[in-house]
Design an enzyme around this catalytic site. Structure first.
Site, PDB file in Angstrom:
ATOM      1  CD  GLU A  46      -2.966  -0.765  -0.126  1.00 12.49           C
ATOM      2  OE1 GLU A  46      -3.085   0.396  -0.566  1.00 12.49           O
ATOM      3  OE2 GLU A  46      -3.541  -1.741  -0.645  1.00 12.49           O
ATOM      4  CB  THR A  52       4.211   4.186  -7.408  1.00 15.94           C
ATOM      5  OG1 THR A  52       4.938   5.161  -6.653  1.00 15.94           O
ATOM      6  CG2 THR A  52       5.183   3.466  -8.321  1.00 15.94           C
ATOM      7  CE1 TYR A 129      -6.577   3.787  -0.694  1.00 13.47           C
ATOM      8  CE2 TYR A 129      -4.234   3.604  -0.175  1.00 13.47           C
ATOM      9  CZ  TYR A 129      -5.347   3.172  -0.863  1.00 13.47           C
ATOM     10  OH  TYR A 129      -5.241   2.092  -1.697  1.00 13.47           O
ATOM     11  CG  ASP A 147      -8.000   5.134  -4.493  1.00 13.92           C
ATOM     12  OD1 ASP A 147      -9.217   5.126  -4.800  1.00 13.92           O
ATOM     13  OD2 ASP A 147      -7.184   4.330  -4.974  1.00 13.92           O
TER      14      ASP A 147
END
Ligand code: SF4
Length: 374
Positions: A46, A52, A129, A147
């Protein structure tokens, strides 16, 4: 739909969950972090996945876990080694914080990643998150993630008529995501929503024909999929010209590198000395000034070596590298940044930002053309 009205009926909720989970079961991509229930390995994935691309993380993740297979191994490693395994992934504060948090897990939690929201959010680098993702995927705790992918899917499915980046909208979407969350499969539900955003409900040209939510999606019913999520006008990305000095010893065998301060962008990584061009300054003058400010030496800026462009998340740079030699003085760490003289064959031992690594690749390439180093 206004934020106040963002409340699905029982029927909508059931349909949303069932369709989404069935679709995920059939279409989820195979990922190395989906083959484990080890909270440490899920946590690492995560952190890597923040900002990325999945394909990049797929390459890095196995090597990182081979080097640091347990939270104890990561905690015991030195920071330069951790940064070296992170080199190229970007956003290096993630690696420094992960390393620090691993030490906290070992020292204060007997090596077990905490399984409560209050405790896990205390760890360095873990925000709402990541906390929700690790707790739901590793521990099956009912916390919804929010997200960019989830924001987009929910904004379209419920035709949210507000700026989706606003605090009010983000809070309302988080409440909606928690309302929709499948209580017996929170980890799968969260991953399914993110996977749908990645594979079907894409930013442009969403693949509604392949979407399990098509029949319950309000934006699709109105043919306005790409109008959501609503966002403020984007602002232009700033650009900076950066002068960089490749300061060689007189015999040309070694050159100067220095370590960036721990706090801030690319903290803890090594780089060649340099900095931003100032108004009215030539690039050569900027190079000499920056080297002087950082290392206290006067350099002769001999010739342009290489120019490259690089994009960070919030700005772009054009990096102008010059070959230099010392005119006067001995290097000293003027701004508290340690420095080293290193040979070209030693540069791979240090972690560098991507733009500097491209310079190193060019240095290595030209090593086979001796005239450039004479
Ligand atoms: S139907 Fe289209 S717009 Fe709606 S959630 Fe699915 S992919 Fe996104």
């Amino acid at each position: 739909m206004s934020l106040d009205a963002l409340s699905p009926t029982d029927r909508q909720r059931d349909a949303f969950r069932t369709r989404l989970l069935d679709w995920y079961d059939q279409h989820k991509r195979s990922m190395p972090w989906r083959d484990t229930d080890d909270p440490y390995r899920i946590w690492v994935s995560e952190i890597m996945l923040q900002q990325t691309r999945v394909d990049t993380v797929r390459d890095y993740y196995p090597h990182f876990l081979e080097a640091f297979p347990t939270v104890e191994a990561l905690a015991a490693a030195d920071r330069d080694t951790v940064l070296k395994y992170w080199e190229g992934l970007g956003f290096y504060a993630r690696a420094r914080h992960l390393h620090e948090a691993a030490q906290t897990v070992v020292d204060e939690h007997d090596g077990t990643v905490p399984d409560t929201m209050d405790a896990i959010k205390e760890l360095k680098g873990i925000g709402p998150y990541t906390a929700a993702a690790v707790l739901s995927i590793a521990y099956q705790k009912p916390h919804a993630v929010l997200d960019g992918n989830v924001t987009r899917v929910l904004s379209r499915a419920f035709a949210v008529e507000e700026d989706a980046t606003s605090t009010a909208a983000q809070n309302a979407l988080r409440t909606l995501a928690n309302d929709l969350l499948a209580p017996d499969q929170p980890g799968d539900f969260n991953q399914a929503l993110m996977e749908l955003g990645a594979l079907a409900c894409t930013p442009s040209t969403p693949l509604c024909d392949r979407c399990p939510l098509q029949e319950v999606c309000q934006a699709h019913a109105a043919g306005t999929e790409e109008d959501y999520p609503i966002t403020p006008e984007s602002t232009p990305v700033p650009h900076h010209d950066i002068a960089v000095g490749l300061v060689f010893t007189d015999d040309g065998d070694r050159l100067l590198i220095q370590r960036r301060p721990d706090d801030g962008l690319l903290g803890g990584l090594w780089e060649f000395p340099g900095g931003k061009q100032e108004d009215g300054e030539s690039m050569e003058a900027a190079c000499a000034r920056e080297v002087k400010e950082e290392l206290g030496i006067d350099v002769a800026v001999e010739e342009p070596f290489y120019t490259l462009s690089h994009a960070y998340s919030h700005f772009k740079i054009t990096l102008h590298a010059f070959r230099c030699r010392i005119d006067e003085g001995t290097p000293e760490a003027r701004e508290g940044q340690p420095f080293q003289w290193v040979g070209l064959d030693e540069l791979d031992d240090y972690a560098f930002p991507r733009a500097n690594r491209r310079l190193i690749e060019e240095l290595e390439r030209r090593q086979t053309e001796p005239s450039l180093f004479d």
